[in-house]
Design an enzyme around this catalytic site. Sequence first.
Site, PDB file in Angstrom:
ATOM      1  N   THR A  72      25.297  45.079 -44.781  1.00 24.78           N
ATOM      2  CA  THR A  72      25.501  44.753 -43.371  1.00 24.78           C
ATOM      3  C   THR A  72      26.452  45.716 -42.686  1.00 24.78           C
ATOM      4  OG1 THR A  72      27.261  43.214 -43.996  1.00 24.78           O
ATOM      5  CG2 THR A  72      25.033  42.321 -43.775  1.00 24.78           C
ATOM      6  N   CYS A  73      27.335  46.347 -43.485  1.00 29.41           N
ATOM      7  CA  CYS A  73      28.273  47.285 -42.872  1.00 29.41           C
ATOM      8  C   CYS A  73      27.573  48.531 -42.342  1.00 29.41           C
ATOM      9  CB  CYS A  73      29.352  47.668 -43.873  1.00 29.41           C
ATOM     10  SG  CYS A  73      28.683  48.394 -45.384  1.00 29.41           S
TER      11      CYS A  73
END
Length: 1071
Positions: free
Chosen positions: A1038-1039
């Site tokens: 998700t980063c």
Amino acid sequence: MYSFEGNFRSTPNVSLGGKSKQKTAQSSTLIANKARVERQKREAARQELHSSLILQSSIRSFLVRQKLKKEFRQKFDEDKQHQQLTEEQCHQSIRLICYFFDVKLTADIDRLIWICQKFHQFKSKGIKHNMAYLLSQLLVLCTRCLLKDASTSIPAMPLRMIETFTAAKYWRAQEVFLWQRLINQDFFPCMLHIFQKKVPIDIEPHDDQYKSPHLVLADSLLNILKRPLNFVSRVLTTSISTNNELNNTVQLILSRFTTDVLSHQVTLQIHNFILPSLMKDSTFPTCELVTVIERTLSNAADNKIDRPLSPNIYLLSAVVQLLQDSLDSVPNHVVLTCFQHLVPMLCPVGGIEMQEDDMSDEEEDPYDVDMLISDNDISTAQLLSECLQFLNSPSFIDNCVKPVLYQLSSVLPLCEITFHLMSRLKLPIITTRFVYSLAFSSPFLKVLWSSIITSKTNKHNSVSSQLSIRVLLDGGHITESYNHHLMTQLITFCALFSHNLLSLHDVDFYGTEHSTFGINELSSMVITLKDISLSLVKKILPETRWKLENYDVREVFQRLSAGKQIYHHSRLSNEIAVNVENAALAFKVCSRLLNQLHTRHARRPFTKDDVWLSHSTMIGSDRSKYLSSNWRRRRLGNDNIAAHMADPSDEDLPMTVTEARQLTILTSLPFVVPFETRIFIFTSMLSQDRVARESTRDVLMQDAGFADSSSVIQVKVRRNFLYEDAFNDLSQSNAPDLRRVLRVTFVNPAGADEAGYGGGVTREFLQQLVKTAFEPARGLFKITGESELYPNPHAGSIVDNVQQHFNFLGRLLGKILYEGMQIELPFAAFFLSKLLCHKNSDVDINHLQSLDPDFYKNLMFLRSYDGDVAELDLNFTVVDDSFGETKVTELVRGGHDISVTNKNRVRYIHLLSNYKLNVQMRLSCDAFRNGLSSVVPLEWIRMFDHRELQTLISGPEIAINVADMKINAAFSGGYKAEDQTIKLFWEVLSTFSEEEKRKLLLFVTSCSRPPLLGFKEMQPPFCVHNGGTADRLPTSATCLNLLRLPQYTDAETMRNKLIYCIDSQSGFELS
């Protein structure tokens, strides 16, 4: 050659066009100039001769007159030697003294006193018809004598003559002639002068039978002063006369009484004795006097009289005193029109400079008027207080205001009075009963709004009339009077209706019984006010400014954005400056009313969203980028050193009129600009600020000899203590400027640093930190019944230094916005509204519904309860339950002993809602807002309402556009857009339901909503990475907004694998 004629010299050749011709022209000019000089000398000689003749005749005439006066004085003195004078001799002496009397000579004053004594002996015989002129002339001489003497010892005989021979019994039908003569010869100033010299300053009227000598004297002098007014009363009570001379005399007496007495600087004798006595006199012509004043003031430009009536505060004070007991005898329109012209005199000369909070609904100290210097004069402050007390008195409102609220003719006078009370004297509406009664009068507001939109005007050089509001919207020029009337009515309406809305609950606003305007009327009102506001911006910031000097566009924009008044100095006329100032004030109140209506619309729409947009203020993409760049560099309240270092030339950055107009609209009326445009401007400012900090600042720091790490915030956190470590490393003292780049390092349970570096780690850190920081289980935030977050009022019982924690959370949310991230944090509407407030974080009772709908419903039930509220056994206290501990808090001092009744239940409802919404969480909300503003300026965030701000934080609640995602997606790990697995992925994704698409987006980006401006603005871009063989499950980072998709070959397998992962919430790991 030789001449046979005997001439031994040849004849010279003469040029016919040379010097001889020039000499002839010059000689002609000299001759003409000489003739002109001679004519001027002859004319001057004639003028000197004529002047000498006039001077000689004047001197001869003067000498003859002096000689005659000397002879008449000698003859008068000879008659004076006689012990006994006959009536005829007395009349002859009066003729003589009327010719030679000089008030500057003491001997002539003595002669006047002597002849008055002699004539007074014949008073019992009455006055013959042929003696009317002589007696009136003698009384005029007595008036001059009394006016001349400035000492305290006033001659008694001239006063006795006036007292005796101004009685009506001596004149009969010739009384008109008497008062025409005396009034024109300063009768009123004379009596006023005597009254002030002879009567003590502490005199007051008494009804006691015993009267002191001073009071007897005061009554006598007042009776003399009232004699011409008594004559007016007799004329008015007999019948309506058709005698023009009689009517003109009545008008003369009332006009001169107004200019010579009522407009005179108010002394203690006038204020404490004369005016109260006249007010109590039942025969005093109050109605006619006020009517004359009203007519004179209304037609001031057409009145060509020797003593024009100048309105002042003394005249206003006198009218107020005279009307105390006579309101029912004077027509309402006469009183209101009179006050329309006189109330502006409550302001000192030059007006009053308006402060930041002018025309607001908060209480302020009224204007402090300077005291007058004379001990015998009443202070202006006292007169001001008495006038305001009268305007706010129930008798004035009940008799003069309420009966005319339905009448269109009363709109202008009421608006003029209200305008000056609010904008010039800065009187708050809530404490000014006159204005307060108008604000809550639905009939008046309806009539006023109708007058605004239907009033017509004549344009310059045009015979036909047009709607005033249409001329204003079209940018046309209307006459000064029409423009003043329109601005006055517009300012008054917006200010009053704005105050009306403050106390109008949503249930009433959207209802039909208690609302002043219906929903359809409000929709059309929004359109009109929106167009008016945009036209006023053009008027305040004109393209051509040659008529205005010292016109700073930057200053005008800043004052408009801050809600301050604008003042200009025109080199042509004061009209231009006043028009600009009134336009700025009108824009201030119009924009405030529009913002109030839009706030209601944001809570519960009452019209279409397109109604709020303006096509005339469309801002293109190129213009948006330019506008955002300049606004970022000019933002108000930016005192950060690094920011100034990033833009060292901000103060010298010029501002164009177009830019100032657009920035004014964005700060005052942002909702007229499309939401997408504002989002683009906001994100552009943040992006430009980030770039400036990462480039220009680094160069400046290196040139200054600082290390590169000075522009980076180093953060080292443990996963199990994420919030605690972040709170310490990112505190105000350790990281004062959170807009700098974060460099995050995670520490594993063994104490070793984890692998990972760059923006991806920072994004994961911020995402995880936000989730744990705003988690209700931590105790700093609570959730409403709709699962929306708001500050926990009892957070102070859980953590120490609770304000520092909320300040940190505000800074954290600001960092999320600054970095352009989206995080799913559903905040309560009332909490977001608090963040957008201008002065403080307090909101009204209408926001209570987003906190506790059931509690709000119960309060509305209590407000409309038909029974006896006292039976409910409520008091002014509130019970708080904090972690099992019950605490009773008084809403007011002694609230435990104050029962809630039908009379005070409205106050109880507002105090209770204020406690729930504001008092309990004021410190927390203020700390949160301060932290947020330290990262992202609130001026930028205020471009949005609370719904749009929630969208800015969490993303839009719209369908996910797979085509947009496909166009802007990136690929890595060997994948390409034309690979079979990628084509298969887009086919499978298009078959997902909307809920499944959101789960997938949440799985990859930690946010289930698409980016604000589409996937082209997602940073890092949505990326599909080669996840290995088909026996593996999809995973994500998700980063990095990264989906690791294995090489599936069939759609069914890919769909099942993806559904399994997004439903199980698995696959989150650090790349």
